[in-house]
Structures are given as C-alpha cells and as structure tokens.
Write a protein that holds these residues in place. Sequence first.
Motif, mmCIF file in Angstrom:
data_model
loop_
_atom_site.group_PDB
_atom_site.id
_atom_site.type_symbol
_atom_site.label_atom_id
_atom_site.label_comp_id
_atom_site.label_asym_id
_atom_site.label_seq_id
_atom_site.Cartn_x
_atom_site.Cartn_y
_atom_site.Cartn_z
ATOM 1 N N ASN A 1 2.062 -10.424 1.301
ATOM 2 C CA ASN A 1 0.635 -10.737 1.435
ATOM 3 C C ASN A 1 0.027 -10.081 2.666
ATOM 4 N N ASP A 2 0.802 -10.016 3.744
ATOM 5 C CA ASP A 2 0.289 -9.417 4.976
ATOM 6 C C ASP A 2 0.036 -7.919 4.805
ATOM 7 N N LEU A 3 0.973 -7.231 4.177
ATOM 8 C CA LEU A 3 0.807 -5.788 3.995
ATOM 9 C C LEU A 3 -0.295 -5.469 2.989
ATOM 10 N N ARG A 4 -0.383 -6.269 1.931
ATOM 11 C CA ARG A 4 -1.463 -6.070 0.960
ATOM 12 C C ARG A 4 -2.824 -6.291 1.627
ATOM 13 N N THR B 1 13.064 -2.528 11.632
ATOM 14 C CA THR B 1 12.299 -2.262 10.407
ATOM 15 C C THR B 1 11.499 -0.978 10.594
ATOM 16 N N THR B 2 11.431 -0.178 9.534
ATOM 17 C CA THR B 2 10.647 1.054 9.592
ATOM 18 C C THR B 2 9.584 1.046 8.498
ATOM 19 N N LEU B 3 8.375 1.366 8.882
ATOM 20 C CA LEU B 3 7.277 1.546 7.935
ATOM 21 C C LEU B 3 7.014 3.038 7.771
ATOM 22 N N TYR B 4 6.822 3.465 6.527
ATOM 23 C CA TYR B 4 6.576 4.874 6.231
ATOM 24 C C TYR B 4 5.278 5.034 5.449
ATOM 25 N N LEU C 1 -0.829 8.662 -7.000
ATOM 26 C CA LEU C 1 -1.021 7.706 -5.929
ATOM 27 C C LEU C 1 -1.579 8.420 -4.704
ATOM 28 N N ASP C 2 -2.520 7.775 -4.024
ATOM 29 C CA ASP C 2 -3.034 8.351 -2.776
ATOM 30 C C ASP C 2 -1.900 8.450 -1.758
ATOM 31 N N PHE C 3 -1.138 7.402 -1.664
ATOM 32 C CA PHE C 3 0.059 7.389 -0.825
ATOM 33 C C PHE C 3 0.831 6.104 -1.108
ATOM 34 N N ILE C 4 2.060 6.030 -0.598
ATOM 35 C CA ILE C 4 2.855 4.807 -0.694
ATOM 36 C C ILE C 4 3.145 4.307 0.711
ATOM 37 N N LEU C 5 2.906 3.014 0.931
ATOM 38 C CA LEU C 5 3.358 2.365 2.151
ATOM 39 C C LEU C 5 4.738 1.784 1.862
ATOM 40 N N VAL C 6 5.736 2.248 2.567
ATOM 41 C CA VAL C 6 7.110 1.796 2.364
ATOM 42 C C VAL C 6 7.525 0.937 3.552
ATOM 43 N N ALA C 7 8.032 -0.261 3.270
ATOM 44 C CA ALA C 7 8.567 -1.147 4.306
ATOM 45 C C ALA C 7 10.066 -1.296 4.090
ATOM 46 N N HIS C 8 10.843 -0.741 4.993
ATOM 47 C CA HIS C 8 12.296 -0.798 4.898
ATOM 48 C C HIS C 8 12.812 -1.762 5.964
ATOM 49 N N TYR C 9 13.081 -3.001 5.536
ATOM 50 C CA TYR C 9 13.512 -4.050 6.455
ATOM 51 C C TYR C 9 15.023 -3.996 6.659
ATOM 52 N N LYS C 10 15.447 -4.023 7.921
ATOM 53 C CA LYS C 10 16.848 -4.177 8.279
ATOM 54 C C LYS C 10 16.959 -5.303 9.298
ATOM 55 N N ASP C 11 18.162 -5.797 9.510
ATOM 56 C CA ASP C 11 18.342 -6.995 10.334
ATOM 57 C C ASP C 11 17.720 -6.882 11.715
ATOM 58 N N GLN D 1 8.831 -2.209 -0.977
ATOM 59 C CA GLN D 1 9.502 -3.017 0.030
ATOM 60 C C GLN D 1 10.860 -3.485 -0.480
ATOM 61 N N ASN D 2 11.786 -3.734 0.436
ATOM 62 C CA ASN D 2 13.057 -4.325 0.033
ATOM 63 C C ASN D 2 13.089 -5.822 0.321
ATOM 64 N N SER D 3 11.955 -6.398 0.705
ATOM 65 C CA SER D 3 11.796 -7.844 0.859
ATOM 66 C C SER D 3 10.333 -8.179 0.614
#
Length: 514
Positions: A13-16, A57-60, A44-54, A6-8
């Motif tokens: 806690n919510d994503l975990r 936001t995109t989740l990958y 890793l089984d996979f990575i959850l990526v959270a890219h926050y912008k103003d 994540q970049n923030s």
Amino acid sequence: MIGLLQNSQMYNNDLRAMLMAFYPGVKISEKDFDRTKDGVDKVLDFILVAHYKDSQTTLYIVKDCEIKKDNDEASIEKYINECSTSNSTASIEDSIIIQGEYQDKEIFRNKLKLASYELISKKASKKLPWGCLTGVRPTKIAMKQLNENKTFEEAVDNYIKVYDTSMRKAKLATTVAVNESRLVSAIDFEKDYCLYIGIPFCPSRCLYCSFTSYPIGTYKDKADAYIEKLCEELKFIKEAYKTQKLAAIYVGGGTPTAISAEQLEMLLKQICDLFDVSKILEFTVESGRPDSITMDKLKVMKKYNVGRISINPQTMNDETLKVIGRAHNSEQTRQAFAMAREAGFDNINMDLIAGLPGENIDSMKYTLSEIEKLSPESITVHSLAIKRAANLKQQMGEYGSEINQDMDAMLDMVSDLASKLSMEPYYLYRQKNIGGNLENVGYAKNGKECLYNILIMEEMTDIVAAGAGASTKLTFHKENRVERIENCKSVDDYIGRFEEMLERKKNGFKNFDI
C-alpha cells in the motif's frame, strides 16, 4: 501503465500510494508485465522493483520492460540480473539501497517511504509539497511533537528533515495541530459524542461527486417516508446514547435543503424534541447548493437553533458550474448568501474546489475576489480528487486534459485570502487520487470553526450516524481502534430494511444497555 514488482507484500500500500502521488490516474500493474499478451501492446512506462532482504533492501527503476515475472525472491533476483546484462531489452535506470531489517515495520516503513519518494521523484523530475507523506492525516505528526513539548519551530523542522515537505506545508500542518488541540481541549473523549444526520438528496449530481446522492426530482415522493424513518432512527440513537453527552450535530448529505421546508421542519423538530440543543457546542446544517436555499428553509433552521450553515459555490465561474453539473449560477450563490444574512446567520461556511475541469489560476483568482466580497466566516477548500464512483472518473478522456495541475498554487491563493479575512486553518485531511498528493483545508475566524469536522477526521469521539449511506464510527481509545457500522446506501433499502439497520446498531452498541 507502471509495474510494481516485490518479493513481499508488506509495504504494498505504501509503494502504490507513492506511485499514485506522482502519477495520479495511471494504472499500476503488479503481476502482468508482458507487453504483447493477447496481441495488445502493453508497454510499461517503467517498473518499480522492491527487493527485500533481511538486512538490506534495494529499490530499482527498470525501463523498457516487457517480461512477465512472478513476485518471489528467486524470480526477482533473476530478473535484476537479467536487466544488468547487455543483451536484455530491460535495463536498470536507477536504484537506491535501504539499510535495516525490513520486517521491523515500525522503524523500516518511514525509511522505505522516504527512499521510494527520492527514487520516484528523480524519475518524475519533480518534488511533492508533502514530500514522502501519503497518509490521510499528516497533522498527527505535529500533534505528537507538540504533546512531547516540542516547540512550533521544532515540529516544523521535523516535517522538513524527516519527510522532505515544503516549509509552507510544514507550517500549515503544525498550525492546524495547534488550533485542533485548542478546540478539542473541552471534549471528554470517553463520554462525548457527535451526531451525523444524512439527507441523500440533491438538485442534480455533480461531475466529481462520489457520495450517496439521489436527485430530489425523481425521489420527491419518497422523501416523506425517508424523513419518517430517519426520525425513528434518531429516537433509537437518543435512547442508546442516553448516558453519553452530545457535543455536536451535523446535518449533511447530499444537500439537506433539497427537501421541502415542511420536511426540514419535521426533521429539525424531531432533533430538538429528542436532544437538548441548547447545551451542545454546535449545530450545523450543510445547506450546500445555493439553488436549494429559500427564505422559508432558512427561517425554519433559525427557529430550531441551527447556528452554522454552508453555502457551497465550489467556483464562481458560471461556465465551470455548467461543466460540473451544478444546477445554479454564481448570482444564485450571492442571492442565497444575502438571504442567509437577512435571516440572521452569522456563521456561514463556503466550500471551494481547486483544480476543476477547465479552471486555471485566473479562474481561482476571480472566484476568490467574489468570495472576499461576501466575507463568510469560514472557507473550506478541497483539492479535486478523481474518485472511482464519480462520473468524472468515467469521463477522464473528455475532461482529463482540462483538469489543471496548478492546484497547489490555487491552495496557496485560498490560504492568502483566508489570512486576509482573519481566518486560520483548523482542520486538514487528504484523500486518495488527489493530483500532487495535496490536501483539503478548513479555514475559519476565531470562534467560528466546525468542531465536528475535527472530531470525525481525527476519530476522537464516537460519531453516531443516521440515514442512508451513513457510517457510524465507534472509538475504542484504550485499544487504539475504530469500529464502523454502515447503513444501507440506497434510499429504497434504507426504508425497506430499516429494522435490519437498527439491529446492526444494537449489536454495535453492545457497551450500552439498550
């Protein structure tokens, strides 16, 4: 192992919590994605990526991951671009876009939770009964709806549409909210308080237990000193709260009936000498372990006006009882229950656990058939949680494959029996590390509910706690906050550092003239 990038950290806690709901017990790494570090294969089984912008936001979901990255916007941007190239070992498997200002937590948080739920649900190829709800008290949502004059049906519909819960869970939460509201209607949240008294002794330690608990066989010689200090702490509490009104007393543990009948009488006499138990709404002693219950202890409890007790089998399958470390069998549960009836108790609760090692639907079916014969006034069912401090957590390699994943079906079976016995759900809460993100529920016949259970879970009144490992919770309604005052966990520290704990309470009870 699953990665979280994540970049923030605003919603960490919510994503975990969402990842753990789908993948209980799986390690979540937030910083090291190098699969060959130290020569160890860390795929890793996979990575959850959270890219926050103003404004967006995109989740990958990224698969085949092996790159070590920093959690900042520039590196995430670069990482996502790399994953999109044909020569990258990692690739984007799926993504979802969330519109809105991510820094507006009040509005954005639910959007993020629902989006992450949809993304991970697709990855895991399953849905969760509670949808994207991960909090401890899901009934608060229905309480708010009902307080806004929404109908029962509207509250149920809100769970399904906004949080993607199942119809059954939506109705359960709303029914609990209705019953909670009725039961607490007579409580003055500013003046009333509850008293919790902890007895940290047990006949043996259960495999799944993470509570403060010590084997009575080893600590038998210290029990007298412990009870003496406990009685002193109760004197202090009585004086400190002399301007307040005591609503309920709950003696828990551990196993309160692990101590002798004489020690139990010493404690209960002190309680009745200090507090007018004839005016309180309920007096519970969580007797708990059937092998600790004797007729003389039951008579002592009746003598001092204890109105509600628990006899907790957890299961009626003897082989499971051996596995989980219970030093009793199902026949002792039946005998303890019969003794309690003979002693005059007409409000008996029985605790059960869904998902114990080695148990399946047939195991629960047998347990419930035996509980039906006993016909208690209330049943509390817990979904097995793999807690960090429990022996079960350390032995997952041995028991992990035996822990049944049909827990939700088991919970439904308990619900069906409760209805058959004219019980309704009256309190509900959830814990971390429950498989399937499930719940614990209390069912009771009308007039046999445990008010203390509701008040401590919903944090509606002060809960003043005495004893080793006990945690006092002070409620400040106008400020919407709760303060905790912790007692020492060990019996030896409780006895040896007693004055220190009284000082903690003095500092915490600053609103009272002590």
